[in-house]
Motif scaffolding. Structure first.
Motif, short mmCIF file in Angstrom:
data_model
loop_
_atom_site.label_atom_id
_atom_site.label_comp_id
_atom_site.label_asym_id
_atom_site.label_seq_id
_atom_site.Cartn_x
_atom_site.Cartn_y
_atom_site.Cartn_z
N THR A 111 7.26 -6.09 0.10
CA THR A 111 6.99 -7.08 0.98
C THR A 111 6.37 -6.44 2.42
O THR A 111 6.53 -6.86 3.37
CB THR A 111 8.64 -7.60 1.19
N ALA A 112 6.23 -5.13 2.32
CA ALA A 112 5.76 -4.23 3.47
C ALA A 112 7.04 -3.95 4.35
O ALA A 112 7.21 -2.79 4.89
CB ALA A 112 4.61 -4.94 4.29
N GLY B 114 1.01 -8.53 -1.59
CA GLY B 114 0.17 -8.09 -0.52
C GLY B 114 -0.70 -6.92 -1.27
O GLY B 114 -0.98 -7.08 -2.63
N MET C 139 3.52 0.18 2.18
CA MET C 139 3.69 0.84 3.46
C MET C 139 5.16 1.14 3.89
O MET C 139 5.49 1.70 4.61
CB MET C 139 2.98 -0.04 4.72
N THR D 35 -1.94 -7.58 4.12
CA THR D 35 -2.51 -6.83 5.26
C THR D 35 -4.10 -6.65 4.85
O THR D 35 -4.92 -6.26 5.85
CB THR D 35 -1.86 -5.56 5.74
N VAL D 36 -4.53 -6.12 3.58
CA VAL D 36 -5.70 -5.60 3.22
C VAL D 36 -6.53 -6.73 3.69
O VAL D 36 -8.03 -6.33 4.07
CB VAL D 36 -5.99 -5.03 1.87
N GLY E 283 -5.49 -7.20 8.16
CA GLY E 283 -5.31 -6.04 9.37
C GLY E 283 -6.53 -5.10 9.32
O GLY E 283 -6.96 -4.88 10.53
N THR F 165 -9.46 -2.06 8.44
CA THR F 165 -10.76 -1.99 8.57
C THR F 165 -11.74 -1.94 7.45
O THR F 165 -12.65 -2.96 6.92
CB THR F 165 -11.38 -0.96 9.63
N ALA F 166 -11.15 -0.90 6.64
CA ALA F 166 -11.99 -0.73 5.32
C ALA F 166 -10.82 -0.22 4.62
O ALA F 166 -9.72 0.32 5.00
CB ALA F 166 -12.82 0.44 5.47
N GLU G 69 5.50 -14.72 -3.07
CA GLU G 69 4.60 -14.54 -2.05
C GLU G 69 4.81 -15.58 -0.96
O GLU G 69 4.79 -16.53 -1.23
CB GLU G 69 2.96 -14.30 -2.42
#
Ligand SMILES: Cc1cc2nc3c(=O)[nH]c(=O)nc-3n(C[C@H](O)[C@H](O)[C@H](O)COP(=O)(O)OP(=O)(O)OC[C@H]3O[C@@H](n4cnc5c(N)ncnc54)[C@H](O)[C@@H]3O)c2cc1C
Length: 489
Positions: free
Chosen positions: A204-205, A53, A429, A82-83, A86, A88-89, A74
Motif C-alpha cells: 500500500t506504500a 500499485g 517504498m 505511483t509509477v 508521480g 519521471t521514468a 486497490e
C-alpha cells in the motif's frame, strides 16, 4: 489508556488513527460513538495483496502465476500506483556503469517488470530503455511510460494471470489470529467485507495493512509530497532548442516517441530541481519557490508526461486533514507553474494541464519494520545475501552514492518479512529506514522486483500452508528463476 495504546487499538480495529505529530486534536478528547458490530461477508483466498500499485500489481501477478488464488485490493479505480502518477521514468533496469571505465552496461532487473515494458512497446506505450547523456553522467537509462497505457497493460496482465482484482476497495483493517493475519477488512460501495487468506502482502506504500495488523512502523516525513501533472500542446523541439541555447539542460535522453526512433524522451535540469543556465531570473525564482521541476519525460509528440510540483508538509502525510490543505495548495501551484511555463519557455506558449494525479504522490509514508533493514553501506558496498530475491544497481543520489564498481547489491528476503507477523510480506517504498538507502530501494524497478519476490513467496507459503519464515530459500529461488528474475550467479 495512553495515546500510543489507543492508536494501536484503533489500528487493529481498522479505524483511522492520527499520526503522532499530526494536528488532530487528541482522540481521547473527541466525542465518539460505538460502531454497530456487524457480520461481515467473508471471501476466501490463498494470497491477499493490499495495494495495486507499482509493487502490488507485480506481486499479485506473480502470486497467481505461481498457483495461488489471489485477490488484489486497490483503493483507486485502476491499478498502477505511483509509477503512473508521480515519477519521471522507471529507474532503472540497468546498473550504473558510466562512472566506471571498463564496466559494461547490464540489464539487472528482468522478470515481470520487463514483461510490462515489452507489452507497452507493442502498443506505443513506452520509449524503451533510452540512454541518458549530458552533464550529469550517472542517470544512465531512462525508461519512460505512457501512464494511461500502463494502467491498461497491467490490468490486462492481472486479468490474464487470473487475479481477482477489487478496485475501489479500501483496506480498512486487519483481523489477527495470534501472530498471523486472518483477514483484511475492506470498505467499498458493497459495504464492509473480510478478505481471508493464508498469506498477505502489504504493498500500500503507506503500510496500511501492516499498521492495522499492529506491526511496528516509523513516520519519518523526510520528503516533500508532490502532485505531478502532464502538460499537453508543447512543442518539444522548440523547447529543447531554447534550453540548449541557454545552457539550461543537465541531461537529455533519446528513444522512441510516437513510434519514431532517436527522439527526445527526457529533459533533465542542470541541478536537481532548479533550472539554471541563462534563463530569466523571474522564471527560475518562480519555479524554485513553487517547488516545480523541469525533469520530465515524454512518450508522445507535444506532451510532457510529468512536471512535478513538490511541497514539504509540516506533518506526516498520513494526516488526512493536512493532506487536504496540501492538495489545494499544490493544485494552485500547478496552475502558477503552467503560467510560468507559458510565459517563459518557448514551445509551451499554448500548453495546458492534461493530467494530474488523483491524489498526492508520496515518496514515503510509513516505513514498516522488517526482519532486515537494508543499509546504505549494503548498497554502496554491493553486498549480496544468501537469501536474496533480486539484485539492483541504481541509486537516485548518484554520483554521490554509487554501487561499488558499477555492480549490483542483493535485496534479501528477510527485508520483506514484516517483523512480528508470521504471514505478512512488505513490498515497495515502505521498506528501508535509512534515507539514502531508501533513495535506492524505493525506485520503481526495485519496487517491482520486490513485488515479484513477495508474490512468488506468498504463493509458495499459502499453498504449503506455512509461515513466511518457514519457506525454503532454494524453493523460492527456483520459482523466481522460473519467473525470469535475474540473479548475478
Ligand atoms: C513525485 C515522485 C517522483 C518519483 N520519481 C521517480 C522516478 O523518476 N523514477 C523512479 O523509479 N521512481 C520514482 N519515484 C519513486 C517511485 O515512484 C515509488 O517509490 C514507487 O512507485 C512506489 O511503489 P509502491 O508499490 O511502493 O507504491 P504505489 O505505487 O504508490 O502503490 C501503492 C498502491 O496502494 C494503494 N493503496 C494505498 N493504501 C491503500 C489502502 N488502504 N487500501 C487499498 N489500496 C491502497 C494505492 O492507491 C496505490 O495504488 C517517485 C516518487 C514520487 C512520489
Amino acid at each position: 489508556m495512553d495515546r500510543r495504546n489507543f492508536s494501536k487499538k484503533m489500528m487493529m480495529a481498522g479505524l483511522a488513527v492520527p499520526a503522532a505529530n499530526s494536528s488532530f486534536s487528541d482522540p481521547d478528547e473527541q466525542s465518539s460513538i460505538k460502531e454497530d458490530v456487524r457480520n461481515l461477508p467473508v471471501r476466501e483466498f490463498d494470497v491477499v495483496v493490499a495495494g495495486g500499485g507499482t509493487a502490488g500489481v507485480v506481486a499479485a501477478t506473480a502470486a497467481a502465476r505461481n498457483g495461488a488464488k489471489t485477490a488484489l485490493l486497490e483503493g483507486k479505480g485502476y491499478a498502477g500506483g505511483t509509477v503512473v502518477e508521480g515519477g519521471t521514468a522507471l529507474h532503472s533496469f540497468f546498473n550504473l556503469w558510466k562512472a566506471f571505465p571498463g564496466v559494461e552496461k547490464r540489464q539487472v532487473v528482468k522478470g515481470i517488470a520487463q514483461e510490462i515494458i515489452d507489452r507497452l512497446l507493442l502498443i506505443g506505450g513506452t520509449t524503451g530503455h533510452g540512454d541518458v547523456t549530458g552533464k550529469i553522467d550517472y542517470d544512465c537509462v531512462c525508461t519512460a511510460i505512457d501512464t494511461e497505457l500502463y494502467k491498461l497493460v497491467v490490468m490486462e496482465m492481472l486479468s490474464e494471470a487470473g487475479v481477482s482484482v477489487f478496485t475501489n476497495t479500501l483496506v480498512a483493517g486487519a483481523v489477527k489470529k495470534g501472530a498471523s493475519i486472518d483477514g483484511v477488512i475492506t470498505q467499498s460501495r458493497m459495504g464492509r467485507e473480510l478478505f481471508r487468506g493464508r498469506c498477505f502482502i502489504d504493498s500500500t506504500a503507506y503500510g496500511d495493512l501492516s499498521a492495522y495488523a499492529g506491526a511496528e512502523f516509523k513516520e519519518l516525513n523526510d520528503h516533500p509530497v508532490c502532485n505531478s501533472m502532464g502538460l499537453g500542446n508543447v512543442n518539444i523541439e522548440k523547447m529543447y532548442t531554447y534550453l540548449m541555447k541557454n545552457n539550461a539542460l543537465g541531461d537529455i535522453a533519446w528513444g522512441l516517441r510516437d513510434g519514431k526512433e532517436d527522439q527526445i524522451i527526457r529533459f533533465g535540469s542542470e541541478s536537481g530541481y532548479t533550472i539554471r543556465g541563462r534563463l530569466p531570473q523571474e522564471f527560475v525564482d518562480g519555479v524554485v519557490k513553487l517547488g516545480s521541476g523541469l525533469i520530465t519525460t515524454t512518450v508522445h509528440d507535444n506532451y510532457l508526461m510529468f512536471i512535478k510540483v513538490n511541497y514539504k508538509m509540516p506533518v506526516s502525510p498520513t494526516n488526512r486533514d493536512e493532506v487536504a490543505k496540501a492538495e489545494l495548495l499544490i493544485r494552485q501551484n500547478q496552475y502558477k507553474t503552467l503560467e510560468l511555463f507559458r510565459k517563459y519557455l518557448p514551445g509551451c506558449e499554448n500548453a495546458f494541464i492534461a493530467r494530474t494525479s488523483p491524489s498526492l504522490n508520496i515518496r514515503r509514508g510509513r516505513t514498516i519494520t522488517c526482519d532486515y533493514d537494508i543499509s546504505l553501506s549494503d548498497i554502496i558496498e554491493a553486498k549480496h545475501f544468501e537469501d536474496e530475491i533480486m539484485v539492483y544497481g541504481f541509486h537516485d543520489s548518484a554520483p554521490r552514492y554509487q554501487v561499488k564498481n558499477g555492480g549490483t547489491y542483493g535485496v534479501p528476503f528477510k527485508a520483506l518479512c514484516v517483523r512480528g507477523i508470521d504471514n505478512l510480506l512488505a513490498a515497495g517504498m515502505l521498506i528501508t529506514t535509512d534515507f539514502q538507502a531508501h533513495m535506492s530501494t524505493r525506485n520503481t524497478v526495485c519496487c517491482m522486483g520486490q513485488g515479484q519476490a513477495a508474490g512468488t513467496a506468498a504463493a509458495l507459503c499459502a499453498i504449503r500452508n506455512i509461515g513466511t519464515r518457514d519457506l525454503k530459500y532454494s524453493e523460492l529461488r527456483k520459482a523466481l528463476e522460473d519467473g525470469k528474475v535475474y540473479f548475478e550467479n
